[in-house]
Scaffold this active site. Structure first.
Site, PDB file in Angstrom:
ATOM      1  N   HIS A  89       0.819  -1.216   0.000  1.00 29.81           N
ATOM      2  CA  HIS A  89       0.000   0.000   0.000  1.00 29.81           C
ATOM      3  C   HIS A  89       0.854   1.267   0.000  1.00 29.81           C
ATOM      4  CE1 HIS A  89      -2.996  -2.951   1.024  1.00 29.81           C
ATOM      5  NE2 HIS A  89      -3.953  -2.052   1.157  1.00 29.81           N
ATOM      6  N   GLY A 141      -2.338  -0.810  -6.092  1.00 30.21           N
ATOM      7  CA  GLY A 141      -3.192  -1.943  -5.773  1.00 30.21           C
ATOM      8  C   GLY A 141      -4.409  -1.501  -4.976  1.00 30.21           C
ATOM      9  N   HIS A 142      -4.225  -0.529  -4.113  1.00 26.68           N
ATOM     10  CA  HIS A 142      -5.345   0.079  -3.369  1.00 26.68           C
ATOM     11  C   HIS A 142      -5.435   1.531  -3.800  1.00 26.68           C
ATOM     12  CE1 HIS A 142      -8.101   1.462  -0.399  1.00 26.68           C
ATOM     13  NE2 HIS A 142      -8.015   0.386   0.380  1.00 26.68           N
ATOM     14  N   HIS A 199     -13.382  -4.958  -3.915  1.00 28.37           N
ATOM     15  CA  HIS A 199     -13.241  -4.275  -2.629  1.00 28.37           C
ATOM     16  C   HIS A 199     -13.962  -2.931  -2.685  1.00 28.37           C
ATOM     17  CE1 HIS A 199     -11.031  -2.148   0.617  1.00 28.37           C
ATOM     18  NE2 HIS A 199     -10.898  -3.356   1.142  1.00 28.37           N
ATOM     19  N   GLU A 217     -14.104  -7.892   1.559  1.00 29.38           N
ATOM     20  CA  GLU A 217     -14.782  -6.633   1.925  1.00 29.38           C
ATOM     21  C   GLU A 217     -15.432  -6.018   0.688  1.00 29.38           C
ATOM     22  OE1 GLU A 217     -11.383  -4.555   3.539  1.00 29.38           O
ATOM     23  OE2 GLU A 217     -11.769  -5.329   5.545  1.00 29.38           O
ATOM     24  N   CYS A 262     -15.649   2.662   6.171  1.00 26.75           N
ATOM     25  CA  CYS A 262     -14.894   3.414   5.168  1.00 26.75           C
ATOM     26  C   CYS A 262     -15.580   3.402   3.805  1.00 26.75           C
ATOM     27  CB  CYS A 262     -13.484   2.850   5.024  1.00 26.75           C
ATOM     28  SG  CYS A 262     -12.372   3.275   6.374  1.00 26.75           S
ATOM     29  N   CYS A 300      -8.484   1.541   9.799  1.00 25.71           N
ATOM     30  CA  CYS A 300      -8.745   2.585   8.799  1.00 25.71           C
ATOM     31  C   CYS A 300      -9.993   3.397   9.117  1.00 25.71           C
ATOM     32  CB  CYS A 300      -8.860   1.961   7.407  1.00 25.71           C
ATOM     33  SG  CYS A 300     -10.034   0.594   7.316  1.00 25.71           S
ATOM     34  N   CYS A 301     -10.987   2.772   9.771  1.00 28.69           N
ATOM     35  CA  CYS A 301     -12.290   3.431   9.927  1.00 28.69           C
ATOM     36  C   CYS A 301     -12.328   4.554  10.975  1.00 28.69           C
ATOM     37  CB  CYS A 301     -13.362   2.397  10.236  1.00 28.69           C
ATOM     38  SG  CYS A 301     -13.613   1.189   8.917  1.00 28.69           S
TER      39      CYS A 301
END
Length: 696
Positions: A146, A197-198, A277, A329, A347, A425-426
């Site tokens: 990431h 990738g993200h 995702h 997810e 998220c 992350c959230c």
């Protein structure tokens, strides 16, 4: 670089949102939340990021930067994207500074920025996972690692802090990082034809472009979007050549990478349904909408429209949640919206708000505001406890605590909010959204545009005559706002208690000229609305969910809106099998749910009488002390204004079943009173069952 349209071929408009610093929220409901973020959430999360909260999952995020900067010895801890947690916290803190000066908070941020900049390599590279002992692996596994995701979040933080303070240290560091990335990736000879990738850096580069004014950042964002999904596919090639995982300890699985998981299965112009995702999808769609508006790229805009329609018409929960499965997810397929096993990551709904906000800038349609407030009032608020110190990562529409504990396929579903997460992350995402709420309330559009690259933004003469500026009101949140235009400024005051009361009052204190007008969103759930100007019925034209006032909008005018807000039973499309024979309770944009606390255990034994009248019977006041909620939510504050709903229902009689699992069908019910509370408040009292869709 490919472009789907020649310059000058678009009629695309792109309106400008109000600046966070120019919006003073003075709403009993939202002010409580913003104060909670400022005074409780940010300090709490800062302690978590420094590993000072007992029993919370460790973070090590600040420590990772200190080690990478050479200030301490140690090793990296956490997920490969751990840096992003600190970046999102910095962005949230920056928004708080933008609305209210705080020298102590600013001092803390400056100290963190010093550490971040010290951790940056001389060539501009920044990622603590790789800096400590893995520098030879930089940019070798874009599919799983990431690096660009973390870079993007730090760029967003830098842009926000620069807007708030004018300080450039972090902004300049992120410009160096962006320059380094631009030197690594692109179509030019000697560069890698890779992309994240993200997804995240794409929308962050747009913010960096807007803050620093460098065209190369916008160009890089366009490249990452348009290169995605091309053949030969970069991720498939990367897998075939490197065959190394992010941990660099074991070989990659024998199967090829799942390209739909990160939306690289097709070029963005060919994608027409949401797959993979859900957070990655939302961040990519948001960036697409940004670039389409700035560049005037009609083909990219149309791709956004197709994806938007698929999400909100076929793959969105009634709460505004998205992402049906915990496996990846991810989205699954149209109308597959299970309730108890839903993933519905926080998220993802925040990303949906980002996407809606950007689409709204190009296409002034009320549906975007409808979706923003649906996700905001239900998922985003529901994902944080009333004390600001516990959070949901997953937001299902049905909870059976025992199943979450004992069924392996349901362990992602929690009956209580968590202090923190290994993958966190959230929580900081919630903080940065709520801290920046002001930018979503208003926007303006001028006939001559405002200098967008490639856009001839304008108000069409055949639609709006001589209007030169339009102020759009998207969300109804009390407070004062100053919206600066090319010709001057709007200064408005909004009063009301939306969405708990039906009436909103807007007072126009200043307008940029006699031909400036105002347009008001009429929520999609509202079938009866009254619009008055200075005590008289207002003349307006209704278009795509907005009331464009023909009279009203002059200095001193007072506009009143009254939205009919009955309690309603909602049903799902018959193709949504999980909701067949069931209904959900809704009032305005707020979805209600049943809790075990009010209705006893085994909520599945209840059914609503669809023919009876549902009533507002009370308020949630009194919960605050019981639930350990922040004092802002106690009597005289937030909970005192929130309605609780009562309805006639029936409960299946559960006696005489001893020793039996099945028996011949016989309808045996007893009449009961069913009590429903707003979904966002569930789980703030004792742990127990929860249910949104109820049998009817």
């Amino acid at each position: 670089m490919e472009r789907s349209m020649a310059a000058g071929m678009t009629n695309m408009k792109r309106n400008r949102p109000a600046a966070v610093k120019n919006i003073a929220i003075k709403d009993n409901f939202w002010s409580a939340y913003q104060e909670l973020v400022r005074n409780t959430v940010l300090p709490y999360q800062w302690e978590v990021l420094n590993d000072r909260i007992p029993d919370a999952a460790p973070s090590h995020a600040v420590q990772n930067f200190r080690i990478a900067a050479g200030l301490e010895e140690g090793s990296f801890y956490g997920e490969v994207f751990q840096d992003s947690d600190l970046a999102k916290w910095l962005e949230a803190a920056s928004y708080c500074l933008e609305t209210k000066a705080d020298s102590e908070l600013e001092k803390v941020i400056d100290g963190v920025i010093d550490i971040i900049v010290a951790a940056q390599q001389e060539n501009g590279y920044l990622d603590t996972y790789f800096t400590y002992g893995r520098q030879d692996k930089e940019w070798t596994n874009l599919y799983e690692c990431h690096e660009m995701y973390c870079a993007g979040h730090m760029m967003e933080a830098a842009a926000a802090y620069y807007r708030a303070t004018g300080k450039r240290k972090l902004l300049d560091a992120m410009c160096r990082l962006a320059g380094h990335i631009a030197g690594q990736f692109g179509e030019e000879e000697g560069k890698k034809r890779g992309y994240p990738g993200h997804q995240e850096i794409e929308l962050a580069l747009v913010k960096l472009y807007e803050s620093a004014g460098k065209e190369e950042y916008l160009k890089l964002a366009c490249y990452f979007l348009e290169e995605r999904g091309k053949e030969p596919n970069y991720f498939r090639t990367e897998w075939e050549t490197t065959r190394r995982k992010c941990t660099f300890k074991t070989d990659m699985p024998t199967e090829a990478p799942n390209l739909s998981y990160n939306q690289s299965h097709k070029r963005i112009y060919e994608q027409d349904c949401a797959v993979g995702h859900s957070v990655r999808a939302m961040y990519m769609y948001s960036a697409m909408a940004d670039v389409a508006g700035i560049e005037g790229n009609e083909e990219m805009y149309q791709a956004c429209r197709r994806l938007w329609e698929d999400v909100v018409s076929r793959q969105m929960y009634i709460t505004g949640a998205i992402g049906a499965t915990p496996t990846g997810e991810a989205f699954t397929f149209a109308y597959d919206l299970p309730n108890e096993t839903a993933y519905a990551e926080t998220c993802a709904s925040i990303g949906l708000i980002f996407f809606a906000h950007r689409m709204q800038r190009m296409d002034m349609d009320g549906i975007y505001g409808d979706v923003m407030e649906r996700a905001l009032y239900n998922v985003v608020l529901g994902a944080m406890s009333g004390n600001g110190k516990e959070f949901f990562y997953v937001n299902p529409l049905e909870v059976w605590p025992e199943a979450g504990e004992k069924n392996p396929q349901r362990r992602h579903v929690k009956a209580v909010r968590q202090k923190w997460f290994g993958c966190a992350c959230c929580p900081p995402n919630i903080a940065r959204l709520l801290a920046s709420l002001g930018q979503y309330i208003y926007s303006w559009e001028g006939k001559a545009g405002y200098g967008e690259k490639g856009s001839n933004a304008r108000i069409k003469e055949d639609s709006f005559g001589s209007w030169e500026d339009i102020l759009y009101v998207h969300l109804y949140i009390a407070g004062e706002g100053t919206i600066e235009t090319k010709r001057g400024k709007y200064r408005v005051e909004q009063e009301g208690n939306y969405p708990w009361n039906e009436e909103i009052r807007l007072t126009i204190h200043e307008v940029p000229g006699e031909n400036a007008k105002i347009a008001l969103r009429i929520p999609g759930w509202c079938r009866n609305v009254t619009v008055e100007c200075n005590g008289q019925p207002a003349k307006y034209r209704r278009k795509k969910g907005y009331a464009y006032l023909e009279e009203g909008g002059k200095e001193g005018d007072e506009i009143r809106l009254t939205f009919s807000m009955p309690v309603e039973l909602m049903q799902a499309n018959p193709k949504v099998r999980a909701d067949a024979g069931k209904a959900a309770i809704q009032r305005g944009p707020v979805i209600y749910c049943l809790e075990q606390e009010d209705n006893g255990e085994n909520l599945s034994a209840l059914r609503l009488d669809a023919g009876s009248r549902m009533e507002v019977v009370g308020e949630a006041a009194g919960w605050a002390e019981e639930a350990g909620m922040n004092p802002l939510f106690s009597a005289g504050g937030l909970l005192e204004q929130i309605p609780v709903i009562s309805a006639k229902g029936f409960r299946t009689v559960e006696n005489n079943w001893e020793g039996s699992l099945y028996r011949p069908y016989a309808l045996q019910e007893e009449e009961v009173t069913i009590k429903a509370v707003p979904y966002f408040l569930w789980g703030n009292r004792r742990p127990g069952e929860m249910l949104v869709w109820v049998r009817v």
